[in-house]
Design a protein around this motif. Sequence first.
Motif, PDB file in Angstrom:
ATOM      1  N   LYS A 346       0.816  -1.212   0.000  1.00 31.10           N
ATOM      2  CA  LYS A 346       0.000   0.000   0.000  1.00 31.10           C
ATOM      3  C   LYS A 346       0.848   1.260   0.000  1.00 31.10           C
ATOM      4  O   LYS A 346       0.323   2.364  -0.163  1.00 31.10           O
ATOM      5  CB  LYS A 346      -0.954  -0.014   1.188  1.00 31.10           C
ATOM      6  CG  LYS A 346      -2.002  -1.111   1.095  1.00 31.10           C
ATOM      7  CD  LYS A 346      -2.942  -1.125   2.285  1.00 31.10           C
ATOM      8  CE  LYS A 346      -3.966  -2.251   2.151  1.00 31.10           C
ATOM      9  NZ  LYS A 346      -4.895  -2.320   3.310  1.00 31.10           N
ATOM     10  N   ASN A 350      -1.615   2.449  -5.839  1.00 30.05           N
ATOM     11  CA  ASN A 350      -3.052   2.441  -5.571  1.00 30.05           C
ATOM     12  C   ASN A 350      -3.694   1.336  -6.388  1.00 30.05           C
ATOM     13  O   ASN A 350      -3.998   1.505  -7.571  1.00 30.05           O
ATOM     14  CB  ASN A 350      -3.657   3.806  -5.926  1.00 30.05           C
ATOM     15  CG  ASN A 350      -5.166   3.859  -5.701  1.00 30.05           C
ATOM     16  OD1 ASN A 350      -5.717   3.058  -4.971  1.00 30.05           O
ATOM     17  ND2 ASN A 350      -5.810   4.823  -6.337  1.00 30.05           N
ATOM     18  N   SER A 354      -5.718  -1.607  -1.991  1.00 30.69           N
ATOM     19  CA  SER A 354      -5.544  -0.341  -1.275  1.00 30.69           C
ATOM     20  C   SER A 354      -6.870   0.179  -0.740  1.00 30.69           C
ATOM     21  O   SER A 354      -6.898   1.002   0.180  1.00 30.69           O
ATOM     22  CB  SER A 354      -4.918   0.713  -2.188  1.00 30.69           C
ATOM     23  OG  SER A 354      -3.724   0.251  -2.784  1.00 30.69           O
ATOM     24  N   VAL A 356      -8.965   2.312  -1.935  1.00 34.64           N
ATOM     25  CA  VAL A 356      -9.178   3.751  -2.099  1.00 34.64           C
ATOM     26  C   VAL A 356     -10.433   4.022  -2.935  1.00 34.64           C
ATOM     27  O   VAL A 356     -11.109   5.031  -2.752  1.00 34.64           O
ATOM     28  CB  VAL A 356      -7.939   4.417  -2.736  1.00 34.64           C
ATOM     29  CG1 VAL A 356      -8.182   5.892  -3.022  1.00 34.64           C
ATOM     30  CG2 VAL A 356      -6.722   4.254  -1.825  1.00 34.64           C
ATOM     31  N   THR A 360      -5.817   8.558  -7.115  1.00 36.47           N
ATOM     32  CA  THR A 360      -5.180   9.475  -6.176  1.00 36.47           C
ATOM     33  C   THR A 360      -4.481  10.593  -6.940  1.00 36.47           C
ATOM     34  O   THR A 360      -4.233  10.486  -8.144  1.00 36.47           O
ATOM     35  CB  THR A 360      -4.152   8.733  -5.303  1.00 36.47           C
ATOM     36  OG1 THR A 360      -3.167   8.098  -6.148  1.00 36.47           O
ATOM     37  CG2 THR A 360      -4.829   7.678  -4.450  1.00 36.47           C
ATOM     38  N   SER A 364       1.399  11.026  -5.778  1.00 34.33           N
ATOM     39  CA  SER A 364       1.215  10.096  -4.671  1.00 34.33           C
ATOM     40  C   SER A 364       2.195   8.923  -4.812  1.00 34.33           C
ATOM     41  O   SER A 364       2.735   8.672  -5.889  1.00 34.33           O
ATOM     42  CB  SER A 364      -0.218   9.561  -4.648  1.00 34.33           C
ATOM     43  OG  SER A 364      -1.158  10.594  -4.469  1.00 34.33           O
ATOM     44  N   TYR A 365       2.405   8.223  -3.726  1.00 36.56           N
ATOM     45  CA  TYR A 365       3.225   7.010  -3.711  1.00 36.56           C
ATOM     46  C   TYR A 365       4.672   7.276  -4.142  1.00 36.56           C
ATOM     47  O   TYR A 365       5.160   6.762  -5.148  1.00 36.56           O
ATOM     48  CB  TYR A 365       2.582   5.932  -4.593  1.00 36.56           C
ATOM     49  CG  TYR A 365       1.198   5.574  -4.115  1.00 36.56           C
ATOM     50  CD1 TYR A 365       1.010   4.751  -3.014  1.00 36.56           C
ATOM     51  CD2 TYR A 365       0.064   6.106  -4.744  1.00 36.56           C
ATOM     52  CE1 TYR A 365      -0.268   4.448  -2.548  1.00 36.56           C
ATOM     53  CE2 TYR A 365      -1.213   5.808  -4.286  1.00 36.56           C
ATOM     54  CZ  TYR A 365      -1.375   4.987  -3.183  1.00 36.56           C
ATOM     55  OH  TYR A 365      -2.636   4.684  -2.735  1.00 36.56           O
ATOM     56  N   GLN A 376       3.453   6.705 -10.373  1.00 38.49           N
ATOM     57  CA  GLN A 376       2.175   6.015 -10.623  1.00 38.49           C
ATOM     58  C   GLN A 376       2.156   5.238 -11.943  1.00 38.49           C
ATOM     59  O   GLN A 376       1.175   5.254 -12.671  1.00 38.49           O
ATOM     60  CB  GLN A 376       1.024   7.019 -10.542  1.00 38.49           C
ATOM     61  CG  GLN A 376       0.801   7.513  -9.112  1.00 38.49           C
ATOM     62  CD  GLN A 376       0.259   8.920  -9.044  1.00 38.49           C
ATOM     63  OE1 GLN A 376       0.967   9.879  -9.365  1.00 38.49           O
ATOM     64  NE2 GLN A 376      -1.002   9.056  -8.628  1.00 38.49           N
ATOM     65  N   ASP A 380      -3.701   3.233 -10.069  1.00 38.42           N
ATOM     66  CA  ASP A 380      -4.487   4.422 -10.409  1.00 38.42           C
ATOM     67  C   ASP A 380      -5.226   4.250 -11.739  1.00 38.42           C
ATOM     68  O   ASP A 380      -6.418   3.982 -11.738  1.00 38.42           O
ATOM     69  CB  ASP A 380      -3.645   5.701 -10.397  1.00 38.42           C
ATOM     70  CG  ASP A 380      -3.467   6.230  -8.985  1.00 38.42           C
ATOM     71  OD1 ASP A 380      -4.484   6.522  -8.328  1.00 38.42           O
ATOM     72  OD2 ASP A 380      -2.322   6.330  -8.521  1.00 38.42           O
ATOM     73  N   PHE A 418      -6.708   1.345 -10.065  1.00 37.85           N
ATOM     74  CA  PHE A 418      -7.081   1.197  -8.656  1.00 37.85           C
ATOM     75  C   PHE A 418      -8.022   0.014  -8.440  1.00 37.85           C
ATOM     76  O   PHE A 418      -8.359  -0.308  -7.305  1.00 37.85           O
ATOM     77  CB  PHE A 418      -7.696   2.492  -8.106  1.00 37.85           C
ATOM     78  CG  PHE A 418      -9.028   2.880  -8.676  1.00 37.85           C
ATOM     79  CD1 PHE A 418     -10.203   2.319  -8.203  1.00 37.85           C
ATOM     80  CD2 PHE A 418      -9.120   3.841  -9.667  1.00 37.85           C
ATOM     81  CE1 PHE A 418     -11.440   2.683  -8.711  1.00 37.85           C
ATOM     82  CE2 PHE A 418     -10.355   4.222 -10.191  1.00 37.85           C
ATOM     83  CZ  PHE A 418     -11.516   3.634  -9.710  1.00 37.85           C
TER      84      PHE A 418
END
Length: 450
Positions: A346, A350, A354, A356, A360, A364-365, A376, A380, A418
């Motif tokens: 995690k 994503n 995750s 979510v 995101t 992120s990440y 990413q 995602d 995601f």
Amino acid sequence: LCQRVLKLINSKKLQLIMTLEHKPQSKLLKEFEDTRSRTLELVKTLEKDDFGVQTAYFTSPPKWHLGHVSWLNEIVLSKTQKNYEFYSEEFSKYLNSYYNQFGKPHDKAKRGLMSRPTVDQILEYYDLITKKVTDVLQKPLTPEASYLFTMSIHHECQHQELLVYDLQHLLGDQYRPVRLTNIEKPPSLEQESIKIPGGIYKMGYSGNGFCYDIELPEHKVHLDDFEIENFPVTNFQYLEFIEDGGYNDFSFWLSDGWDSVKKNEWNAPMYWEKDGDEWFTRDFVGKRKINPNEPVCHVSFYEAMAFCKWAGKRLPTEAEWEKAALWDDERNSKTIFPWGDEPPTKNHANLLDSCVWGSTNVGSYENGRSHYGCYQMIGDVWEWTSSEFMGYPGFKSGFEEYNDKWFTNQKVLRGGSFATPTISIRGSYRNFFRLDERWMFSGFRCVEDL
């Protein structure tokens, strides 16, 4: 999966089976149990009336997904257990997706018209097949049987993702996930183009775990120098394209793409709508203002291409995408994931696990960045490439009627979304869709020649 699989196991066409790292049977059983539990979790909060609804010709009712993945397990059972008898001829006819070798497949667009098997019957069937496979996995297996059950697990993972697409189309924010996680928004990230040196790159799966035949064999390709953006195209950037008349100017579009714009009256990504002067989207969160910092989602290949032409850029080939995602200059080698060979957590990406239930913000990440600094590239949104979906040079089909029958009129997407289960993604994974499809979680990033 097919009737020829077992005949091919000892041939060169399925050498990939024998080169897999040996997996303890206890691990295989746990993966099966976890996968079956995750499928049931996805439908746990549905009302019974939801299970049989098909909202479009390109979606499937939730009950069909549950039945189909169980039916595929029956195919594996029939190949690995002597004198196996299928549960029901009626079920097999309804749950056959496109395997002509098992009879005439049921019309996909009419899956929602069938009231039988009932929801209760499908759930009972699901439970029965789970128990049958569990019993088999508790006994010694041949490497061939172990591989077939592994492939069935990954097939179910694919349908978990398809089920999430369909649940959004069916219910949107009326769907209630069992688990929902909020993550902190990252600091604002400036877009930059990252130079990727050209040369010879060895493309394809390089690990010793599971992969599909379309990820093999590894083969050398030549790349010129190029620049790739450090994160996917955002909603803000795509809004600029819309506001600049992108959907009204044929000069940005492929001919077939322009036909799709006019025929389907596209004026924005799927699920977007304009209320007054503001753009909104409808998803698992509900109707909400467009978040400018999320990757644009639900765009077709045609839309991605039109944006790139408007922006004076282009889509990456899948070889370019893979090198930017997986190559480590310092080690002079390729890794399985952008961050290395460690499986996703995690903290990396994503994905479905995750929880979510949406994209995101770009940036992120941090721990999931590629060696070159791209964000990413796993999770995602799936990312369109310009590459046609076809076999690699030297491709040998391992699974008749599974992948290679689609080697026409499809484009390759990379990276997962995601809704992709963690165990089923890797940097070499090749997804594919038709050029006008956009109900899946699809976005893109741009490249430029140097």
